[in-house]
Design an enzyme around this catalytic site. Sequence first.
Site, short mmCIF file in Angstrom:
data_model
loop_
_atom_site.label_atom_id
_atom_site.label_comp_id
_atom_site.label_asym_id
_atom_site.label_seq_id
_atom_site.Cartn_x
_atom_site.Cartn_y
_atom_site.Cartn_z
CG ASP A 1 43.44 54.34 79.23
OD1 ASP A 1 42.89 53.30 78.85
OD2 ASP A 1 44.14 55.06 78.49
CE LYS A 2 47.61 48.34 77.20
NZ LYS A 2 48.68 48.91 76.34
N GLY B 1 41.43 48.32 76.72
CA GLY B 1 40.76 47.62 75.64
C GLY B 1 41.63 46.53 75.05
CE LYS C 1 38.79 51.94 78.78
NZ LYS C 1 39.73 53.01 78.38
CG ASP D 1 40.36 56.71 78.83
OD1 ASP D 1 40.06 55.52 79.01
OD2 ASP D 1 41.45 57.09 78.38
#
Length: 706
Positions: A395-396, A548, A575, A598
């Site tokens: 995930d960022k 996102g 996702k 997440d």
Amino acid sequence: MHKDPVCGMEVDENKAVKLTKDGKTYYFCSEHCKTQFIAKGPKAAHSGHGGHAGHHAHMIEDFKKRFWISLIATIPVLVLSPVIQSFIGISFRFYGDMMLLLIISTFIFFYGGKPFLTGLYDEIKQKQPGMMTLIGLAITIAYLYSALVVLGLIGEIFFWELATLIDIMLLGHWIEMRSVMGASRALEELAKLMPATAHHIMPDGSVHDVGIDELHVGDRVLVKPGEKVPVDGVVFDGGSEVNEAMLTGESKPADKIKGATVIGGSINGTGALTIEVKKTGADSYVSQMIRMVREASESKSHAQALADRAAFWLTIVAITAGAVTLASWLIAGKDFVFALERMVTVMVITCPHALGLAIPLVIAVITAISAKNGLLIRNRTQFESARKISTVVFDKTGTLTKGEFGVTDIVCFGSLSEDELLRRAASIEANSEHTIAKGIVKKAKEKQLQLYKIDKFSSIPGKGAKAIINGEEVYIGGSGLLDMARANVHEARSKADPIASQGKTTVFIISKGDVQGIIGLADIIREESREAVKMLRDRGIEVAMITGDNRATAEYVAKELGLDKFFYEVLPDKKTDKIKELQKQGGIVAMVGDGVNDAPSLAQADVGIAIGAGTDVAIEAADIILVKDDPRNVVDIINISQLNQRKMAQNLVWATGYNVIAIPLAAGLLYNYGIVLAPAIGAVVMSLSTVIVAINARLTSYSKRG
């Protein structure tokens, strides 16, 4: 779908652990629920003990209780056993001592051995012999043979062997179950996102607090500054900044004005909002997230433990060798007592003391090593799969990045220095609670800049803010302010465009009609992320990012880190789809994240890894937790998983390999050469393998990222 009779979870018939008992087939979500059912029978059925996690705790307590009670009862068994007395060179005999030994051993056999005896019965009935069959056979033969010896049969007593085997197997199950926890607590944590009550605006304009389950589509609710949004809906009146990062993955707080969509569970900023309800109950965003987490958790395969497979073959070997030994000596003309002693020796030497501890001991040591290195293992099966990870998806926001805005670019026009430009901007922004403002002020503090005392601060709706600094009117804000400037406008736009194209936010500082400079801000990339990506790629592991955020932001981060691929503008339900797509390509896919958004993808991934500083929901849905916000620990997970596999394989060899030599000797293969392995010696040989397994496990060590 079927309901697990122990934990109450819905399980797919094709993916469930099955058990046929009394003509009825039961379906379980895990081997542990099946074990509990075997031990307790239908009484183990779900009855409100706090869900799946509560039943795992109940199972742990049951094996813990049986272990300690059996262990205490084992002490007099050891003291009274003639073999143990001869080992230590003492003689402690009194009238009725063997009958007392039989009584105590009978209690241990039926109380401590109950899970294994019922397991033996069910595995034989299912025609699926495994660990329970091997343990059940070993303790039954040891008990019956020893009882017959006490009652007059010539031979040796193995009650000490019976008691210690039961103790060790109970301990092994206890240790193993403590290392396993269900992902179902994630559902409880997801539900906690929603506030229990809402400020319901009545038709007459009055406001009453009601439970969110009392709201209906079309109702209106008031959300005060700082409160959680109670429902999914649209803004009917008001305006504010809403933090949706934990739900959508979007790092920037979203501006909400009339007509904008809001999600239940997000956090309102400084403005009041009137929201019209659009979704309630099962249709809400969070409820859909709960469903996805449940489905993804249940879809995971229940891999058979290495020890179970070893136990299956060891059971076949033990039964075959024992039967062949008994028949061979009877055919050779030896008396029944001799032939029975040879068979018992074979069965005793095959007793799975070492096998019962081979895996649990490694688990205990590896778990401790992992904890010391900032890794908490919640799902052992998935942790063991980590050694074969082929793709890592990060995930960022909050994982590869810090999840907070920071200054990345400072561009000056004219005579102002970068520090002076930052000082002016921070002096004005110090009066604002906006996320961008906080990033500018933080940068100024890091550079230890003394802020100006300002006068006549005021907001410029939709554009920014202004204030007087040393008698000079200074404006700060977005590109909308450029209409107020006369000089440097074209140059400012040309300098700002490349910054904005990277997904960064640009802030302009204007004074006296001139653009004095530009400050670019973005979600700060962790320095550890660069090293983590490099180490993973050096291993041949594909590294991807999912976020996102918009394409420009995602592309900038991906380029900075050298990622293999990235996915942008991906909502939580999508996702999970991305993870499934990667899984279809083959290999083991790991997901690393920290937010509520997440949770479904963490549960869907072959290995779910949560950043420890993230939300409880993400942590509960994950298989492994990183205590620190350090992506490099993903490499440690892979290394320790590989170490875990090596140690397990070594211990299984030690636990079963000695049988290659010991079983033929116990059967009397070298009898004609005067070599006969007595039952007591067989027990010593078996015990020695247990000691070796324990020492091998304790000697396990790990050098961080070594």
